[in-house]
Design a protein around this motif. Structure first.
Motif, PDB file in Angstrom:
ATOM      1  N   MET A  19       9.883  65.066 -49.753  1.00  0.00           N
ATOM      2  CA  MET A  19       9.515  65.852 -48.809  1.00  0.00           C
ATOM      3  C   MET A  19      10.733  66.870 -49.372  1.00  0.00           C
ATOM      4  O   MET A  19      10.892  68.585 -49.975  1.00  0.00           O
ATOM      5  CB  MET A  19      10.632  65.000 -47.653  1.00  0.00           C
ATOM      6  N   TRP A  20      11.812  66.634 -50.782  1.00  0.00           N
ATOM      7  CA  TRP A  20      12.739  67.713 -51.309  1.00  0.00           C
ATOM      8  C   TRP A  20      12.524  67.667 -52.679  1.00  0.00           C
ATOM      9  O   TRP A  20      11.907  66.737 -53.308  1.00  0.00           O
ATOM     10  CB  TRP A  20      14.051  66.823 -50.538  1.00  0.00           C
ATOM     11  N   PHE A  78      13.089  75.312 -38.004  1.00  0.00           N
ATOM     12  CA  PHE A  78      13.227  74.649 -39.648  1.00  0.00           C
ATOM     13  C   PHE A  78      14.810  75.481 -40.069  1.00  0.00           C
ATOM     14  O   PHE A  78      14.156  76.440 -40.841  1.00  0.00           O
ATOM     15  CB  PHE A  78      12.109  74.037 -39.799  1.00  0.00           C
ATOM     16  N   ASN A 108      14.237  74.245 -50.874  1.00  0.00           N
ATOM     17  CA  ASN A 108      14.781  72.815 -50.700  1.00  0.00           C
ATOM     18  C   ASN A 108      13.255  72.197 -50.656  1.00  0.00           C
ATOM     19  O   ASN A 108      13.323  71.000 -51.376  1.00  0.00           O
ATOM     20  CB  ASN A 108      15.571  71.918 -50.978  1.00  0.00           C
ATOM     21  N   CYS A 109      12.765  72.812 -49.573  1.00  0.00           N
ATOM     22  CA  CYS A 109      11.235  71.556 -48.551  1.00  0.00           C
ATOM     23  C   CYS A 109      10.358  71.927 -49.877  1.00  0.00           C
ATOM     24  O   CYS A 109       9.495  73.113 -49.684  1.00  0.00           O
ATOM     25  CB  CYS A 109      11.432  71.821 -47.335  1.00  0.00           C
ATOM     26  N   LEU A 167      18.987  65.613 -49.747  1.00  0.00           N
ATOM     27  CA  LEU A 167      19.814  66.491 -48.990  1.00  0.00           C
ATOM     28  C   LEU A 167      21.000  65.612 -49.487  1.00  0.00           C
ATOM     29  O   LEU A 167      21.324  64.253 -49.421  1.00  0.00           O
ATOM     30  CB  LEU A 167      19.502  66.201 -47.427  1.00  0.00           C
ATOM     31  N   PHE A 205      11.006  67.403 -39.607  1.00  0.00           N
ATOM     32  CA  PHE A 205      10.747  67.203 -40.481  1.00  0.00           C
ATOM     33  C   PHE A 205      12.608  68.055 -41.311  1.00  0.00           C
ATOM     34  O   PHE A 205      12.901  67.338 -41.627  1.00  0.00           O
ATOM     35  CB  PHE A 205      10.005  67.785 -41.113  1.00  0.00           C
ATOM     36  N   GLU A 206      13.068  67.720 -40.186  1.00  0.00           N
ATOM     37  CA  GLU A 206      14.545  68.121 -40.518  1.00  0.00           C
ATOM     38  C   GLU A 206      14.895  66.827 -40.133  1.00  0.00           C
ATOM     39  O   GLU A 206      16.049  66.062 -40.390  1.00  0.00           O
ATOM     40  CB  GLU A 206      15.505  69.158 -39.661  1.00  0.00           C
ATOM     41  N   ARG A 265       4.515  71.466 -42.202  1.00  0.00           N
ATOM     42  CA  ARG A 265       4.725  70.513 -41.149  1.00  0.00           C
ATOM     43  C   ARG A 265       4.184  70.421 -39.463  1.00  0.00           C
ATOM     44  O   ARG A 265       4.398  69.684 -39.088  1.00  0.00           O
ATOM     45  CB  ARG A 265       6.305  71.329 -40.879  1.00  0.00           C
ATOM     46  N   LEU A 286      17.282  74.575 -45.622  1.00  0.00           N
ATOM     47  CA  LEU A 286      16.463  73.996 -46.465  1.00  0.00           C
ATOM     48  C   LEU A 286      15.385  74.412 -47.115  1.00  0.00           C
ATOM     49  O   LEU A 286      14.455  73.767 -47.106  1.00  0.00           O
ATOM     50  CB  LEU A 286      15.866  72.701 -44.994  1.00  0.00           C
ATOM     51  N   TRP A 287      14.382  75.444 -46.705  1.00  0.00           N
ATOM     52  CA  TRP A 287      13.357  76.725 -46.337  1.00  0.00           C
ATOM     53  C   TRP A 287      13.271  76.235 -47.726  1.00  0.00           C
ATOM     54  O   TRP A 287      11.936  75.948 -48.729  1.00  0.00           O
ATOM     55  CB  TRP A 287      13.424  77.812 -46.515  1.00  0.00           C
TER      56      TRP A 287
END
Length: 276
Positions: free
Chosen positions: A111-112, A49, A56-57, A116, A90-91, A64, A53-54
């Motif tokens: 998720m976010w 992952f 923001n997740c 994104l 999840f990406e 996950r 992105l870390w």
């Protein structure tokens, strides 16, 4: 194992070369030890992952992992042709079409923190596209060589979330030609049900009991190749503790050893009973 670009991988397949490679962006791996009429895939095995992105997740690493399919590649790693995703679903989810491959929410969880960017989505979707370029080249070559192909599409699922008893193995067949391949489905179901596990684990195998085989990997291959059967094969997570994340390596080893003999046996029956 070599690092290869998608074009290099496709060229190697076209020239019937044997190789073991990771894509140059490290998003998937592929191994071809010999050109045989069956392929083993594990599109949800990946857990990578990417770091940007870390923050923001909203989901934890455990959340996950819980929805991924750990060890599914290890269950089939001994077979001559394997292909597996390395990135987490999840990406981008290799088992969903490109329009739906990037989650906004997952299993009822957002998720976010922030939506994104287009750039972030495009970066991930390019990896999705490249994976399917290779799948297309691979299945094309196997059909060219043998007239037909069978793909064992390996997955796992969480049995604890069900409020009823569920089978250890589930085959999803709603998107294949059951009139043509129904006998092969039953042969595979029967073979899986013969496995013996310790700790009184039930080895029951059913068809379309928990999942129906609606994944994009199966649909992409089925829609593009008229002589390839994809068997969406799900094992319940009897090989791990879903709550703690502990993997029961002894169970994984049993599944690997059983599939080492059962997949070639079934694939031989497939080639004997089917015609292109």
């Amino acid at each position: 194992m070599s690092k290869m670009s998608v074009d290099e991988i496709i060229d190697a397949i076209g020239n019937e070369k044997t190789f073991h490679a990771v894509s140059d962006d490290y998003s998937f791996i592929i191994k071809i030890e010999s050109y045989v009429h069956f392929i083993c895939g594990a599109v949800h095995d990946g857990h990578q992952f990417r770091k940007e992105l870390w923050e923001n997740c909203l989901l934890s690493e455990y959340e996950r992992w819980y929805e991924e399919d750990p060890e599914t590649l290890n269950m089939v790693r001994t077979h001559p042709i394997t292909i597996a995703g390395l990135d987490s679903r999840f990406e981008y989810d290799l088992n969903r079409d490109p329009e739906n491959a990037i989650y906004e929410d997952a299993w009822g969880k957002k998720m976010w923190k922030q939506p994104l960017s287009k750039e972030a989505k495009d970066f991930s979707l390019a990896k999705h596209t490249n994976f399917y370029k290779v799948v297309n080249a691979l299945v094309s070559k196997i059909e060219q060589l043998f007239g037909r192909c069978i793909v064992y599409d390996m997955h796992s699922y969480n049995w604890r979330r069900w409020d009823r008893k569920v089978p250890t193995w589930n085959l999803g067949t709603s998107n294949i030609d059951n009139n043509r391949f129904g006998g092969m489905v039953e042969d595979w179901r029967a073979s899986l049900s013969e496995m013996i596990f310790p700790n009184d684990i039930d080895t029951k195998a059913k068809v379309n009991d928990t999942f129906q085989g609606n994944g994009y990997f199966l649909k992409f291959i089925t829609n593009n190749f008229s002589n390839t059967l994809v068997l969406a094969t799900e094992i319940s997570k009897v090989y791990c503790n879903e709550l703690s994340g502990v993997i029961y390596l002894d169970i994984v080893s049993i599944v690997e050893e059983e599939l080492k003999k059962r997949i070639p046996q079934h694939a031989t029956i497939f080639i004997e009973k089917t015609k292109p």
